[in-house]
Design a protein around this motif. Structure first.
Motif, PDB file in Angstrom:
ATOM      1  N   ARG A  25       0.826  -1.209   0.000  1.00 15.81           N
ATOM      2  CA  ARG A  25       0.000   0.000   0.000  1.00 15.81           C
ATOM      3  C   ARG A  25       0.864   1.263   0.000  1.00 15.81           C
ATOM      4  O   ARG A  25       2.071   1.215   0.188  1.00 15.81           O
ATOM      5  CB  ARG A  25      -0.913   0.017   1.236  1.00 15.81           C
ATOM      6  CG  ARG A  25      -1.935  -1.094   1.248  1.00 15.81           C
ATOM      7  CD  ARG A  25      -2.766  -1.074   2.506  1.00 15.81           C
ATOM      8  NE  ARG A  25      -1.924  -1.341   3.674  1.00 15.81           N
ATOM      9  CZ  ARG A  25      -2.246  -1.025   4.928  1.00 15.81           C
ATOM     10  NH1 ARG A  25      -3.393  -0.426   5.195  1.00 15.81           N
ATOM     11  NH2 ARG A  25      -1.421  -1.315   5.926  1.00 15.81           N
ATOM     12  N   CYS A  63      -2.398  -5.728   0.546  1.00 13.60           N
ATOM     13  CA  CYS A  63      -2.737  -4.342   0.208  1.00 13.60           C
ATOM     14  C   CYS A  63      -4.055  -4.003   0.894  1.00 13.60           C
ATOM     15  O   CYS A  63      -4.451  -4.655   1.847  1.00 13.60           O
ATOM     16  CB  CYS A  63      -2.802  -4.127  -1.302  1.00 13.60           C
ATOM     17  SG  CYS A  63      -4.205  -4.926  -2.101  1.00 13.60           S
ATOM     18  N   SER A  69      -2.093  -6.215  -4.278  1.00 11.22           N
ATOM     19  CA  SER A  69      -1.247  -7.333  -3.849  1.00 11.22           C
ATOM     20  C   SER A  69      -1.284  -8.450  -4.887  1.00 11.22           C
ATOM     21  O   SER A  69      -0.285  -9.141  -5.101  1.00 11.22           O
ATOM     22  CB  SER A  69      -1.656  -7.844  -2.462  1.00 11.22           C
ATOM     23  OG  SER A  69      -3.012  -8.212  -2.422  1.00 11.22           O
TER      24      SER A  69
END
Length: 99
Positions: A25, A63, A69
């Motif tokens: 992130r 994420c 992700s």
């Protein structure tokens, strides 16, 4: 692509398994809390930081919701890494957080 639920990952952590978790992130998202021990490498920086990763280790990618992700997993799989995507991302994480 291998997948794991947040609950399954939390159980592995509670059982003391040695895990390599990468949170892809953005900085401001990670500031709201991340999985304890997770390493923060933004998705946009991942390919430039591959030298920080060991192809002999297995990585769990995280994420916000599971989309970024998943993209990170695809990048790493193409480069020969062993990875698992945490489906549902941090939106589904109900366990401990690290700030």
């Amino acid at each position: 692509m291998k997948e794991i639920t947040p609950d399954e990952l939390a159980i592995k952590m509670r059982n003391g398994e040695k895990l390599h978790i990468i949170d892809v992130r953005e900085d401001e998202e990670v500031a709201t809390g991340k999985i304890p021990g997770a390493r923060h490498i933004r998705l946009g920086d991942l390919e430039d930081r591959l030298d920080e990763l060991d192809k002999n280790e297995h990585y769990y990618m995280v994420c916000r919701s599971g989309g970024r992700s998943s993209m990170a997993c695809e990048i790493l799989l193409e480069k020969g890494f062993s990875v698992t995507n945490m489906v549902g991302g941090m939106l589904s994480w109900d366990d401990e957080l690290e700030f």
